[in-house]
Design a protein around this motif. Structure first.
Motif, mmCIF file in Angstrom:
data_model
loop_
_atom_site.group_PDB
_atom_site.id
_atom_site.type_symbol
_atom_site.label_atom_id
_atom_site.label_comp_id
_atom_site.label_asym_id
_atom_site.label_seq_id
_atom_site.Cartn_x
_atom_site.Cartn_y
_atom_site.Cartn_z
ATOM 1 N N ASN A 163 0.841 -1.189 0.000
ATOM 2 C CA ASN A 163 0.000 0.000 0.000
ATOM 3 C C ASN A 163 0.882 1.247 0.000
ATOM 4 O OD1 ASN A 163 -2.370 1.460 0.089
ATOM 5 N ND2 ASN A 163 -3.190 0.377 1.864
ATOM 6 N N LEU A 164 1.598 1.455 -1.108
ATOM 7 C CA LEU A 164 2.495 2.595 -1.244
ATOM 8 C C LEU A 164 1.999 3.509 -2.359
ATOM 9 C CD1 LEU A 164 5.995 0.850 -1.079
ATOM 10 C CD2 LEU A 164 4.819 2.069 0.754
ATOM 11 N N MET A 165 1.951 4.799 -2.082
ATOM 12 C CA MET A 165 1.568 5.803 -3.065
ATOM 13 C C MET A 165 2.710 6.802 -3.202
ATOM 14 S SD MET A 165 -1.459 4.658 -3.539
ATOM 15 C CE MET A 165 -1.605 3.069 -2.704
ATOM 16 N N ALA A 166 2.878 7.353 -4.395
ATOM 17 C CA ALA A 166 3.916 8.355 -4.624
ATOM 18 C C ALA A 166 3.280 9.675 -5.026
ATOM 19 C CB ALA A 166 4.883 7.895 -5.707
ATOM 20 N N HIS A 167 3.855 10.754 -4.536
ATOM 21 C CA HIS A 167 3.376 12.097 -4.862
ATOM 22 C C HIS A 167 4.594 12.969 -5.161
ATOM 23 C CE1 HIS A 167 0.646 15.569 -4.750
ATOM 24 N NE2 HIS A 167 1.644 16.207 -4.161
ATOM 25 N N THR A 168 4.507 13.735 -6.246
ATOM 26 C CA THR A 168 5.611 14.603 -6.649
ATOM 27 C C THR A 168 5.386 16.013 -6.131
ATOM 28 O OG1 THR A 168 6.032 13.299 -8.634
ATOM 29 C CG2 THR A 168 6.879 15.552 -8.605
ATOM 30 N N VAL A 169 6.382 16.543 -5.460
ATOM 31 C CA VAL A 169 6.349 17.918 -4.971
ATOM 32 C C VAL A 169 7.138 18.777 -5.953
ATOM 33 C CG1 VAL A 169 6.883 19.460 -3.054
ATOM 34 C CG2 VAL A 169 6.185 17.096 -2.593
ATOM 35 N N ALA A 170 6.505 19.809 -6.489
ATOM 36 C CA ALA A 170 7.138 20.638 -7.516
ATOM 37 C C ALA A 170 8.380 21.329 -6.976
ATOM 38 C CB ALA A 170 6.137 21.677 -8.033
ATOM 39 N N PRO A 171 9.362 21.576 -7.828
ATOM 40 C CA PRO A 171 10.580 22.274 -7.390
ATOM 41 C C PRO A 171 10.250 23.622 -6.746
ATOM 42 C CG PRO A 171 10.862 21.404 -9.599
ATOM 43 C CD PRO A 171 9.417 21.207 -9.255
ATOM 44 N N GLY A 172 10.869 23.874 -5.613
ATOM 45 C CA GLY A 172 10.635 25.119 -4.899
ATOM 46 C C GLY A 172 9.386 25.134 -4.050
ATOM 47 N N GLU A 173 8.575 24.084 -4.134
ATOM 48 C CA GLU A 173 7.343 24.001 -3.348
ATOM 49 C C GLU A 173 7.557 23.106 -2.127
ATOM 50 O OE1 GLU A 173 4.538 25.639 -3.934
ATOM 51 O OE2 GLU A 173 5.347 26.582 -5.736
ATOM 52 N N THR A 174 6.766 23.363 -1.090
ATOM 53 C CA THR A 174 6.794 22.502 0.099
ATOM 54 C C THR A 174 5.410 21.944 0.429
ATOM 55 O OG1 THR A 174 6.512 24.419 1.557
ATOM 56 C CG2 THR A 174 8.783 23.692 1.107
ATOM 57 N N GLY A 175 4.364 22.528 -0.138
ATOM 58 C CA GLY A 175 3.012 22.060 0.148
ATOM 59 C C GLY A 175 2.610 20.887 -0.735
ATOM 60 N N PHE A 176 1.749 20.015 -0.200
ATOM 61 C CA PHE A 176 1.243 18.879 -0.970
ATOM 62 C C PHE A 176 -0.139 18.497 -0.447
ATOM 63 C CE2 PHE A 176 3.575 17.139 2.617
ATOM 64 C CZ PHE A 176 2.769 16.119 3.088
ATOM 65 N N ALA A 177 -0.872 17.739 -1.246
ATOM 66 C CA ALA A 177 -2.211 17.273 -0.867
ATOM 67 C C ALA A 177 -2.376 15.838 -1.333
ATOM 68 C CB ALA A 177 -3.281 18.173 -1.474
ATOM 69 N N PHE A 178 -3.204 15.092 -0.630
ATOM 70 C CA PHE A 178 -3.419 13.677 -0.930
ATOM 71 C C PHE A 178 -4.817 13.304 -0.452
ATOM 72 C CE2 PHE A 178 -3.098 9.213 0.701
ATOM 73 C CZ PHE A 178 -2.941 8.584 -0.524
ATOM 74 N N SER A 179 -5.490 12.435 -1.181
ATOM 75 C CA SER A 179 -6.795 11.944 -0.745
ATOM 76 C C SER A 179 -6.830 10.428 -0.839
ATOM 77 C CB SER A 179 -7.925 12.558 -1.579
ATOM 78 O OG SER A 179 -7.894 12.089 -2.905
ATOM 79 N N TRP A 180 -7.619 9.812 0.018
ATOM 80 C CA TRP A 180 -7.744 8.362 0.037
ATOM 81 C C TRP A 180 -9.127 7.998 0.561
ATOM 82 C CZ3 TRP A 180 -5.911 11.091 4.108
ATOM 83 C CH2 TRP A 180 -6.280 10.704 5.399
ATOM 84 N N LEU A 181 -9.425 6.692 0.554
ATOM 85 C CA LEU A 181 -10.702 6.197 1.049
ATOM 86 C C LEU A 181 -10.510 5.565 2.422
ATOM 87 C CD1 LEU A 181 -12.115 4.489 -2.167
ATOM 88 C CD2 LEU A 181 -12.880 6.644 -1.160
ATOM 89 N N ALA A 182 -11.201 6.108 3.430
ATOM 90 C CA ALA A 182 -11.306 5.416 4.715
ATOM 91 C C ALA A 182 -12.495 4.474 4.599
ATOM 92 C CB ALA A 182 -11.514 6.417 5.841
#
Length: 291
Positions: A163-182
């Motif tokens: 259960n591994l997901m990958a998310h790319t953070v844009a250069p120079g950015e520190t914020g990120f968002a992710f959604s999933w199903l509980a």
């Protein structure tokens, strides 16, 4: 799901013919090592090939999955074992399962060696996300299934998850968002608590097995589930119900090329225990984007 009558020595006095485990680590006997602690969203016994990476899949294209199984039972025969693999959207509670494939493998007793299935080839339908959860279950064909076969990849040794997901953070950015199903994998309503936290150095070290990059621990990153609820959220779900949940995060620093960090997203059943019984988890791998 094969449920032994009693655990084998040294866990009990009797000697069942099978004590199947899909191991999360070397020497994993299933009992008394469950519930799992640590990186319980990544079982290295589930191996994916024929894909862009071990955790990024291409819907509509065939891929192979193998599953390792060990039998710590004290019987004298080899256990013919059915291994089934399902896929699901990113979830911390497997309320909905989608069939992927099945194989039968011979698993010797006394933990003689870890048996690996032949490649289980399947195709995830076009239109599914590139990041998905895989769930596996090992069952001895000589044993009848108990009435309760609720998916339980953390507490029950016949189950395991990748259960591994990958998310790319844009250069120079520190914020990120992710959604999933509980999700509520059981048949009756339950109360849950969702908890998120930065992965520690030990977890990041384990994750380098699947991501060829240098780990970067960020214990002080800001994590918030939904709007303003902080790193924890209490929810109630009916039996079989699923709810989409959103996470917002902010790294303490930008990710350098060739590095990664991770966030652990976990769901606990707090219906009868305020401390919570773990139900499922996701490892969110954060990688830097290219300029």
């Amino acid at each position: 799901m094969n449920q032994p009558q009693e655990p084998a020595e040294p866990h009990g006095p009797s000697t069942p013919s099978t004590l199947l485990v899909i191991p999360y680590f070397d020497g994993d006997r299933g009992l008394p090592d469950r519930p799992l602690t640590g990186v319980f969203y990544y079982c290295p016994s589930i191996v994916v090939s024929g894909t862009p990476s071990r955790f990024e899949f291409t819907p509509g294209q065939p891929m192979d999955v193998t599953v390792d199984v060990v039998n710590h039972g004290a019987g004298t025969s080899v256990a013919a074992t059915s291994v089934v693999v399902w896929w699901a959207e990113p979830t911390t509670g497997f309320a909905t399962l989608n069939w992927f494939g099945q194989e039968v493998v011979a698993v010797p007793s006394h933990g003689a060696y870890v048996a690996r299935t032949r490649p289980i080839t399947g195709t995830i339908p076009a239109g599914a996300p590139n990041h998905l959860c895989l769930l596996a279950r090992a069952t001895a064909l000589s044993s009848s299934l108990p009435p309760d076969t609720t998916p339980d990849p953390i507490n029950e040794p016949h189950w395991a998850q990748f259960n591994l997901m990958a998310h790319t953070v844009a250069p120079g950015e520190t914020g990120f968002a992710f959604s999933w199903l509980a999700g509520n994998p059981g048949g009756t309503g339950a109360r849950y608590e969702l908890r998120v936290r930065p992965a520690d150095a030990d977890a990041l070290g384990r994750l380098t097995e699947v991501l060829e990059a240098r780990p970067s621990a960020m214990p002080d990153m800001a994590l918030t589930i939904e709007e303003g609820d902080g790193p924890r959220l209490a929810i109630e779900l009916d039996g079989g119900e699923q709810r989409r949940v959103h996470l917002r995060g902010d790294l303490t620093q930008g990710l350098e090329p060739g590095t990664f960090t991770a966030v652990e997203v976990a769901q606990f059943d707090v219906t009868d225990d305020p401390e919570g019984v773990p139900v499922g988890a996701i490892g969110l791998l954060l990688r830097p984007g290219s300029d």
